[in-house]
Design an enzyme around this catalytic site. Structure first.
Site, short mmCIF file in Angstrom:
data_model
loop_
_atom_site.label_atom_id
_atom_site.label_comp_id
_atom_site.label_asym_id
_atom_site.label_seq_id
_atom_site.Cartn_x
_atom_site.Cartn_y
_atom_site.Cartn_z
N CYS A 48 -37.67 -97.79 32.92
CA CYS A 48 -39.06 -98.26 32.98
C CYS A 48 -40.03 -97.11 33.24
CB CYS A 48 -39.21 -99.29 34.09
SG CYS A 48 -38.30 -100.82 33.80
N HIS A 87 -33.17 -80.33 35.90
CA HIS A 87 -33.99 -81.54 35.91
C HIS A 87 -33.11 -82.79 35.87
CE1 HIS A 87 -37.42 -84.18 35.13
NE2 HIS A 87 -36.66 -84.76 34.20
#
Length: 414
Positions: A48, A87
């Site tokens: 999301c 990351h």
């Protein structure tokens, strides 16, 4: 890791709508497009709050990710080499999440790996696997996922402390805005039976459908309070909507999450009302966030440690791949020369089976002895990032692809 590229669009820079436009696309078709654009491996992470794409191979492949959707340049984060790998490790650890330390992201990273396993057969595969292990380690060795860091979960926790097990508890949520939504779900998850009301009935109905609750008209509030154990009020009214008379014949716990408060001052002091306001819940959130912030520091150290281990593993992998190519080439040459020698000897009386074995063993022994020193040099050069030596070895032994110098861990934002 040197040919690893990532393109990230997340809640930190992009809107929910911009992210949704990316995540609604068919992942299988996207992988096919990236492969045609030069990607050797592809890893797609859709949630999301983020759309992330990792590829190895051509740097042009990552740009193909967004060629069908126009996004402002400042919403896109581009990473390469070690920065891209780090990351992903931080994402799996929960350090990049909107709520630091949330657990759901680790499952999403794992499912994305399972869905794309056939596209992770090179360098990117071990990087994704390392990210998952880091996520598990951070959660087992730190307190990063402890506590209730959102107003909604904190409110549900406070209700549980006051009322005990919420399974079957009758509750009413007054207000179907953002705060009402934040509280309704964790209450429903804990088994509370919810009445939902809002000045706009359609909004109450929509939220009730999402949490398996019952919508009621706003005017029915007064008649409903005597039937519930818990009142959550979170409207945007400019003045109190619940006065002393509202709580006649009640014995309720009230969570007043409105600002300004929904409960009038005189009602707050009633013996039949146990009231907690937004400051009480905020203190729970602050405590949880303090715990998670402290844990995040330790999580960063774990990421650093695992990142160094990943680099070593990938350097060893690079050396092993080069050595495999060299030994395969040497084996071809050895076999060709042994066959040539056997053919010549066959023309001069032939060889016994034992003599053939000895000749074959001699060839293998010579290859191993000749390559023992280059083998040590290649492994040492890979660990030391001595790319000049690796290039020389690659040239000498005609390894098809030369090793390239790594990108730095600095990210390049577009």
């Amino acid at each position: 890791m040197n040919d690893l590229y990532a393109l990230v669009v997340s809640h930190k820079r992009a809107s929910v709508d911009q992210i949704r436009r990316l995540t609604e696309r068919d992942v299988g078709q996207l992988r096919y497009r990236l492969a045609n654009a030069g990607a050797e491996e592809v890893y797609v992470l859709h949630t999301c709050n983020r759309a992330e794409y990792y590829v190895t191979g051509s740097s042009t492949a990552r740009e193909a990710v967004v060629e069908d959707i126009e996004l402002p340049a400042d919403t896109i984060q581009r990473l390469s080499g070690p920065a891209a790998a780090r990351h992903l490790l931080r994402v799996a650890a929960g350090l990049e999440s909107m709520v630091v330390g949330e657990d759901e992201i680790l499952g999403q990273v794992s499912r994305a790996q399972e869905d794309g396993l056939s596209h992770l057969d090179g360098t990117l595969g071990p990087i994704v696997e390392k990210a998952i292990r880091v996520g598990k380690r951070v959660r087992s060795e730190t307190r990063i996922n402890e506590g209730n860091p959102s107003m909604g979960t904190a409110a549900a926790e406070l209700a549980s402390r006051q009322l005990g097990d919420l399974d079957g508890v009758q509750a009413i949520v007054i207000g179907a805005g953002e705060m009402g939504k934040l509280v309704a779900k964790p209450l429903a998850d804990r088994g509370a039976e919810l009445l939902i009301t809002n000045r706009t009935y359609d909004s109450a109905k929509e939220l009730a459908q999402r949490v398996a609750g019952t919508p009621i008209c706003f005017e029915a509030i007064h008649g409903s309070l005597s039937k519930v154990d818990l009142v959550v009020t979170a409207t945007d009214a400019p003045h109190p909507i619940l006065d002393e008379a509202t709580f006649d014949e009640t014995n309720v716990t009230v969570l007043d999450l409105a600002n300004p408060p929904d409960v009038a001052d005189p009602a707050r002091d009633l013996d039949s009302v146990t009231l907690f306001d937004i400051d009480d819940i905020g203190s729970i959130v602050d405590s949880a966030m303090a715990t998670r912030t402290e844990a995040a520091t330790e999580a960063e150290r774990i990421v650093d440690t695992e990142m160094e281990a990943l680099k070593r593993d990938l350097k060893k992998r690079e050396a092993d791949e080069m050595l495999s190519t060299i030994y395969d080439r040497a084996e071809e040459l050895r076999q060709a020369e042994v066959n040539r020698a056997q053919n010549r000897l066959d023309q001069n009386g032939g060889l016994t089976e034992r003599e053939r074995e000895i000749l074959d063993d001699l060839g293998s022994a010579l290859v191993n002895k000749l390559l023992s020193t280059p083998t040590r040099s290649i492994k040492q050069a890979a660990v030391a990032e001595d790319y000049e030596t690796l290039r020389t070895v690659a040239d000498v032994f005609e390894v098809p692809e030369e090793p390239v110098e790594p990108d730095t861990e600095e990210q390049a934002d577009g």
